[in-house]
Design a protein around this motif. Structure first.
Motif, PDB file in Angstrom:
ATOM      1  N   SER A  13       0.816  -1.213   0.000  1.00 48.49           N
ATOM      2  CA  SER A  13       0.000   0.000   0.000  1.00 48.49           C
ATOM      3  C   SER A  13       0.851   1.266   0.000  1.00 48.49           C
ATOM      4  O   SER A  13       0.428   2.311  -0.498  1.00 48.49           O
ATOM      5  CB  SER A  13      -0.937   0.011   1.213  1.00 48.49           C
ATOM      6  OG  SER A  13      -0.198  -0.041   2.414  1.00 48.49           O
ATOM      7  N   SER A  14       2.063   1.185   0.559  1.00 46.70           N
ATOM      8  CA  SER A  14       2.926   2.363   0.615  1.00 46.70           C
ATOM      9  C   SER A  14       3.398   2.811  -0.764  1.00 46.70           C
ATOM     10  O   SER A  14       3.848   3.943  -0.937  1.00 46.70           O
ATOM     11  CB  SER A  14       4.144   2.084   1.501  1.00 46.70           C
ATOM     12  OG  SER A  14       4.900   1.001   0.990  1.00 46.70           O
ATOM     13  N   SER A  15       3.271   1.938  -1.755  1.00 45.84           N
ATOM     14  CA  SER A  15       3.706   2.295  -3.111  1.00 45.84           C
ATOM     15  C   SER A  15       2.615   3.001  -3.910  1.00 45.84           C
ATOM     16  O   SER A  15       2.882   3.508  -4.999  1.00 45.84           O
ATOM     17  CB  SER A  15       4.141   1.034  -3.868  1.00 45.84           C
ATOM     18  OG  SER A  15       3.025   0.182  -4.112  1.00 45.84           O
ATOM     19  N   ILE A  77      -5.506   0.262 -10.037  1.00 46.99           N
ATOM     20  CA  ILE A  77      -4.498   1.247  -9.654  1.00 46.99           C
ATOM     21  C   ILE A  77      -4.059   2.007 -10.897  1.00 46.99           C
ATOM     22  O   ILE A  77      -4.183   1.528 -12.021  1.00 46.99           O
ATOM     23  CB  ILE A  77      -3.288   0.595  -8.956  1.00 46.99           C
ATOM     24  CG1 ILE A  77      -2.669  -0.502  -9.831  1.00 46.99           C
ATOM     25  CG2 ILE A  77      -3.671   0.059  -7.607  1.00 46.99           C
ATOM     26  CD1 ILE A  77      -1.409  -1.103  -9.216  1.00 46.99           C
ATOM     27  N   SER A  78      -3.534   3.205 -10.687  1.00 48.65           N
ATOM     28  CA  SER A  78      -3.230   4.107 -11.795  1.00 48.65           C
ATOM     29  C   SER A  78      -1.957   3.715 -12.535  1.00 48.65           C
ATOM     30  O   SER A  78      -1.090   3.009 -12.008  1.00 48.65           O
ATOM     31  CB  SER A  78      -3.075   5.533 -11.264  1.00 48.65           C
ATOM     32  OG  SER A  78      -1.946   5.610 -10.410  1.00 48.65           O
ATOM     33  N   ALA A  79      -1.853   4.226 -13.761  1.00 52.03           N
ATOM     34  CA  ALA A  79      -0.645   4.016 -14.556  1.00 52.03           C
ATOM     35  C   ALA A  79       0.561   4.646 -13.876  1.00 52.03           C
ATOM     36  O   ALA A  79       1.696   4.168 -14.010  1.00 52.03           O
ATOM     37  CB  ALA A  79      -0.844   4.600 -15.950  1.00 52.03           C
ATOM     38  N   GLU A  80       0.325   5.715 -13.126  1.00 49.25           N
ATOM     39  CA  GLU A  80       1.409   6.394 -12.407  1.00 49.25           C
ATOM     40  C   GLU A  80       2.046   5.471 -11.380  1.00 49.25           C
ATOM     41  O   GLU A  80       3.278   5.388 -11.263  1.00 49.25           O
ATOM     42  CB  GLU A  80       0.864   7.649 -11.720  1.00 49.25           C
ATOM     43  CG  GLU A  80       1.921   8.488 -11.026  1.00 49.25           C
ATOM     44  CD  GLU A  80       1.337   9.717 -10.360  1.00 49.25           C
ATOM     45  OE1 GLU A  80       2.083  10.384  -9.616  1.00 49.25           O
ATOM     46  OE2 GLU A  80       0.139  10.002 -10.564  1.00 49.25           O
ATOM     47  N   THR A  81       1.213   4.768 -10.627  1.00 50.05           N
ATOM     48  CA  THR A  81       1.735   3.815  -9.647  1.00 50.05           C
ATOM     49  C   THR A  81       2.461   2.674 -10.337  1.00 50.05           C
ATOM     50  O   THR A  81       3.539   2.252  -9.906  1.00 50.05           O
ATOM     51  CB  THR A  81       0.588   3.257  -8.772  1.00 50.05           C
ATOM     52  OG1 THR A  81       0.094   4.302  -7.932  1.00 50.05           O
ATOM     53  CG2 THR A  81       1.071   2.109  -7.893  1.00 50.05           C
ATOM     54  N   LEU A  82       1.871   2.175 -11.404  1.00 51.63           N
ATOM     55  CA  LEU A  82       2.483   1.069 -12.144  1.00 51.63           C
ATOM     56  C   LEU A  82       3.848   1.456 -12.694  1.00 51.63           C
ATOM     57  O   LEU A  82       4.785   0.646 -12.713  1.00 51.63           O
ATOM     58  CB  LEU A  82       1.565   0.632 -13.285  1.00 51.63           C
ATOM     59  CG  LEU A  82       0.291  -0.117 -12.884  1.00 51.63           C
ATOM     60  CD1 LEU A  82      -0.668  -0.206 -14.060  1.00 51.63           C
ATOM     61  CD2 LEU A  82       0.631  -1.505 -12.367  1.00 51.63           C
ATOM     62  N   LYS A  83       3.981   2.700 -13.126  1.00 54.13           N
ATOM     63  CA  LYS A  83       5.240   3.175 -13.699  1.00 54.13           C
ATOM     64  C   LYS A  83       6.283   3.424 -12.621  1.00 54.13           C
ATOM     65  O   LYS A  83       7.459   3.060 -12.771  1.00 54.13           O
ATOM     66  CB  LYS A  83       4.999   4.459 -14.487  1.00 54.13           C
ATOM     67  CG  LYS A  83       6.247   5.000 -15.188  1.00 54.13           C
ATOM     68  CD  LYS A  83       5.921   6.241 -15.993  1.00 54.13           C
ATOM     69  CE  LYS A  83       7.157   6.782 -16.691  1.00 54.13           C
ATOM     70  NZ  LYS A  83       6.850   8.016 -17.478  1.00 54.13           N
ATOM     71  N   ALA A  84       5.863   4.033 -11.511  1.00 54.30           N
ATOM     72  CA  ALA A  84       6.809   4.417 -10.460  1.00 54.30           C
ATOM     73  C   ALA A  84       7.255   3.245  -9.592  1.00 54.30           C
ATOM     74  O   ALA A  84       8.382   3.226  -9.091  1.00 54.30           O
ATOM     75  CB  ALA A  84       6.191   5.510  -9.595  1.00 54.30           C
ATOM     76  N   HIS A  85       6.367   2.286  -9.388  1.00 49.99           N
ATOM     77  CA  HIS A  85       6.671   1.165  -8.489  1.00 49.99           C
ATOM     78  C   HIS A  85       6.238  -0.146  -9.154  1.00 49.99           C
ATOM     79  O   HIS A  85       5.337  -0.836  -8.665  1.00 49.99           O
ATOM     80  CB  HIS A  85       5.956   1.343  -7.146  1.00 49.99           C
ATOM     81  CG  HIS A  85       6.253   2.639  -6.467  1.00 49.99           C
ATOM     82  ND1 HIS A  85       7.409   2.854  -5.755  1.00 49.99           N
ATOM     83  CD2 HIS A  85       5.549   3.796  -6.409  1.00 49.99           C
ATOM     84  CE1 HIS A  85       7.398   4.079  -5.261  1.00 49.99           C
ATOM     85  NE2 HIS A  85       6.285   4.672  -5.638  1.00 49.99           N
ATOM     86  N   LYS A  86       6.877  -0.475 -10.222  1.00 47.74           N
ATOM     87  CA  LYS A  86       6.447  -1.610 -11.043  1.00 47.74           C
ATOM     88  C   LYS A  86       6.355  -2.907 -10.244  1.00 47.74           C
ATOM     89  O   LYS A  86       5.346  -3.619 -10.301  1.00 47.74           O
ATOM     90  CB  LYS A  86       7.394  -1.790 -12.226  1.00 47.74           C
ATOM     91  CG  LYS A  86       6.964  -2.869 -13.201  1.00 47.74           C
ATOM     92  CD  LYS A  86       7.903  -2.947 -14.400  1.00 47.74           C
ATOM     93  CE  LYS A  86       7.459  -4.022 -15.368  1.00 47.74           C
ATOM     94  NZ  LYS A  86       8.369  -4.104 -16.542  1.00 47.74           N
ATOM     95  N   HIS A  87       7.403  -3.229  -9.480  1.00 48.06           N
ATOM     96  CA  HIS A  87       7.427  -4.500  -8.751  1.00 48.06           C
ATOM     97  C   HIS A  87       6.367  -4.524  -7.653  1.00 48.06           C
ATOM     98  O   HIS A  87       5.592  -5.475  -7.530  1.00 48.06           O
ATOM     99  CB  HIS A  87       8.810  -4.727  -8.145  1.00 48.06           C
ATOM    100  CG  HIS A  87       8.890  -5.948  -7.277  1.00 48.06           C
ATOM    101  ND1 HIS A  87       8.669  -7.228  -7.760  1.00 48.06           N
ATOM    102  CD2 HIS A  87       9.158  -6.088  -5.940  1.00 48.06           C
ATOM    103  CE1 HIS A  87       8.785  -8.099  -6.766  1.00 48.06           C
ATOM    104  NE2 HIS A  87       9.083  -7.428  -5.665  1.00 48.06           N
ATOM    105  N   ARG A  88       6.315  -3.469  -6.850  1.00 50.48           N
ATOM    106  CA  ARG A  88       5.351  -3.419  -5.761  1.00 50.48           C
ATOM    107  C   ARG A  88       3.916  -3.369  -6.277  1.00 50.48           C
ATOM    108  O   ARG A  88       3.010  -3.969  -5.703  1.00 50.48           O
ATOM    109  CB  ARG A  88       5.629  -2.208  -4.864  1.00 50.48           C
ATOM    110  CG  ARG A  88       6.820  -2.414  -3.938  1.00 50.48           C
ATOM    111  CD  ARG A  88       7.120  -1.164  -3.162  1.00 50.48           C
ATOM    112  NE  ARG A  88       8.131  -1.400  -2.146  1.00 50.48           N
ATOM    113  CZ  ARG A  88       7.869  -1.687  -0.881  1.00 50.48           C
ATOM    114  NH1 ARG A  88       6.614  -1.759  -0.474  1.00 50.48           N
ATOM    115  NH2 ARG A  88       8.837  -1.901  -0.015  1.00 50.48           N
ATOM    116  N   ALA A  89       3.701  -2.635  -7.365  1.00 48.90           N
ATOM    117  CA  ALA A  89       2.366  -2.555  -7.955  1.00 48.90           C
ATOM    118  C   ALA A  89       1.920  -3.930  -8.454  1.00 48.90           C
ATOM    119  O   ALA A  89       0.751  -4.304  -8.323  1.00 48.90           O
ATOM    120  CB  ALA A  89       2.349  -1.554  -9.100  1.00 48.90           C
TER     121      ALA A  89
END
Length: 228
Positions: A13-15, A77-89
């Protein structure tokens, strides 16, 4: 008198971005409202990503636990999260939430005052906390579904079942989880097809592919065992 208490901790969740976290809180509130309506549970969200849920009918705990699991896996979840934290997302999308059922007495249970205190909630909470991945640089997830009681024979039996169910839910797609969630709330395939806007044959195919028969059998067995 024994209760079942479910504690749940959102994975990675922190990501999430601030927008994703806000949406997560809204979705978790909707989840608990659904469970309250269908099963008269007392549930609450703490710190935006941690759930506590008291199940008055103890045998329904597995059903509600799997409903929570399937619901969280449908949250986008947003593309922004997927891009910034790929593994955690990816971990969030794959696993969603870690859940523990604690089974035992509650010394104090006053839902109208928000008071839950006793062995059952201690067991579920401790189990989740010892499995937490918060703030770890490298996250390794082996299991996300747990059962805890003072009865070691029960723990051994239900842990084995939950490990098998864990595999099914980890592999489940978002659409399959949507179908499973509605089935766990008691909707039939015709109602689900209308609600999701897909053909009933597609609902049936998703049910078959996700292993609904095994899920239903496990839920029924748990319910009968704890209510006997």
């Amino acid at each position: 008198m024994n209760y079942s208490v479910i504690s749940g901790d959102i994975i990675s969740s922190s990501s999430l971005t601030a927008q994703d976290k806000s949406e997560l809180e809204k979705q978790l509130a909707k989840l608990l409202a659904d469970l309250k309506q269908h099963f008269n549970v007392f549930g609450r969200v703490l710190k935006g990503d941690y759930i506590e849920c008291v199940v008055p009918e103890t045998g329904r705990a597995l059903q509600l636990c799997l409903a929570m699991k399937s619901f969280v896996k449908t949250i986008p979840i947003s593309a922004e999260t997927l891009k910034a934290h790929k593994h955690r997302a990816k971990l969030f999308k794959e696993y969603g939430i870690r859940l523990a059922i604690g089974y035992g007495p509650l010394e104090r249970y006053q839902p109208e005052k928000g008071i839950v205190d006793g062995e059952a909630i201690y067991l579920s909470g401790r189990t989740i906390n010892t499995k937490s991945t918060h703030d770890k640089e490298r996250i390794v997830i082996k299991n996300t579904l747990f059962f805890a009681s003072k009865d070691e024979a029960m723990n051994k039996k239900w842990t084995a079942m939950l490990e098998l169910l864990d595999v099914l839910f980890t592999k489940a797609t978002q659409r399959q989880c949507e179908v499973v969630y509605l089935k766990l709330l008691g909707h039939n395939e015709e109602a689900i097809s209308k609600k999701l806007g897909i053909d009933q044959s597609v609902v049936n195919r998703h049910s078959t592919n996700v292993g609904w028969n095994a899920i239903e059998t496990a839920v029924t067995y748990f319910h009968e065992s704890l209510n006997s």
